[in-house]
Scaffold this active site. Structure first.
Site, PDB file in Angstrom:
ATOM      1  N   GLY A  34      -0.559  -5.266   0.791  1.00  0.00           N
ATOM      2  CA  GLY A  34      -1.796  -5.209   0.026  1.00  0.00           C
ATOM      3  C   GLY A  34      -1.703  -5.925  -1.303  1.00  0.00           C
ATOM      4  N   ALA A  44       0.848  -1.189   0.000  1.00  0.00           N
ATOM      5  CA  ALA A  44       0.000   0.000   0.000  1.00  0.00           C
ATOM      6  C   ALA A  44       0.884   1.239   0.000  1.00  0.00           C
ATOM      7  CB  ALA A  44      -0.910  -0.001   1.221  1.00  0.00           C
ATOM      8  N   GLU A  57      -2.338  -9.497  -0.558  1.00  0.00           N
ATOM      9  CA  GLU A  57      -3.770  -9.607  -0.282  1.00  0.00           C
ATOM     10  C   GLU A  57      -4.595  -9.549  -1.567  1.00  0.00           C
ATOM     11  OE1 GLU A  57      -4.655  -7.642   3.934  1.00  0.00           O
ATOM     12  OE2 GLU A  57      -3.355  -6.382   2.704  1.00  0.00           O
ATOM     13  N   GLU A  86       3.427  -6.256   7.301  1.00  0.00           N
ATOM     14  CA  GLU A  86       2.794  -5.149   8.034  1.00  0.00           C
ATOM     15  C   GLU A  86       3.315  -4.986   9.463  1.00  0.00           C
ATOM     16  OE1 GLU A  86      -0.114  -6.089   4.727  1.00  0.00           O
ATOM     17  OE2 GLU A  86       1.211  -7.238   6.049  1.00  0.00           O
TER      18      GLU A  86
END
Length: 259
Positions: free
Chosen positions: A111, A65, A114, A134
């Site tokens: 992300g 991200a 994901e 993360e």
């Protein structure tokens, strides 16, 4: 139409390329919103049967991200960010009645991992790397990573990756069951397209039924066996099922209409 994506459709397959190579295709608000629109187009356009999601350039699928958007967020803002991403993109992909495949061409971190995991399955290049780092930012995944990683590779392996923040390479991802195939970089899109081209010859309602029933395995609010029985019953009365049975008995190729 899109500022951060390149979307091309041929032979009923939409290829959605996240196009921020200078930022390693990092997810920001614009990418999330545009991905949501592109996924809606896949789902709603009758001329599109399936889709591929990939990243621009040789280095990254999606390297995470855009961290610069995090600093101004409080708890409510963080929850809203995660919820918006799930609603617009990640859950939409997972529950799409049309197959969506990730073609992972490099780093799939945070992300990006994901996003790949929300797809129905994954094909990776030999240089692909996966991880949920993360914890290095004092965070956990917010776009379904804690859930889908456990589903795909098992609790023990997922716990280790989540808590160490370590990356795994494509060969390990294949061993763990995180990806279905590993191919040379120049073969990646062709491999994804070849699988989808085969899937696209099958009955569309049956494909959607497979996705719905298989997803129910992980939904505690649903009984997967009941959904399978109901879907089977609905499909057996469909025109495509009649065509499939007739084609089988007549020893010819079926012609499915999605009806």
């Amino acid at each position: 139409m899109y500022s951060s994506l390149i979307v091309e459709t041929s032979d009923r397959i939409s290829t959605i390329t996240i196009n921020r190579p200078d930022k390693l295709n990092a997810l920001n608000k614009t990418v999330i919103e545009e991905l949501g629109k592109a996924i809606d187009e896949v789902i709603n356009d009758p001329e599109i049967a399936s889709a591929i999601i990939t990243g621009s350039g040789p280095k990254a699928f999606v390297a995470g991200a855009d961290i610069s958007e995090f600093n101004s967020l409080d708890a409510a803002g963080g929850k809203a960010l995660a919820q918006k991403g799930q609603d617009l993109v990640f859950s939409r992909i997972e529950n799409s009645p049309k197959p969506i495949v990730a073609a992972v061409n490099g780093f799939a971190l945070g992300g990006g991992c994901e996003l790949a995991m929300s797809c129905h399955f994954r094909v990776a290049s030999e240089s692909a790397k996966f991880g949920q780092p993360e914890v290095n930012l004092g965070l956990i995944p917010g776009y379904g990573g804690t859930q889908r990683l456990v589903q795909l590779i098992g609790k023990g392996r997922a716990m280790e990756l989540l808590m160490t923040g370590n990356m795994i390479d494509a060969a390990t991802a294949l061993q763990f069951g995180l990806v279905n195939h590993v191919v040379k970089a120049e073969e990646l899109i062709d491999k994804a397209r070849s699988i989808l081209s085969l899937i696209n010859t099958k009955a569309p309602l049956a494909i959607a039924g497979c996705i719905k029933a298989a997803n129910a395995v992980y939904n505690e609010a649903e009984n997967g066996y009941s959904i399978e029985i109901e879907t089977f019953g609905n499909l057996i009365a469909s025109a495509d099922a009649k065509e499939g049975a007739s084609a089988f008995l007549e020893k010819r190729k079926a012609s499915f209409k999605g009806q």
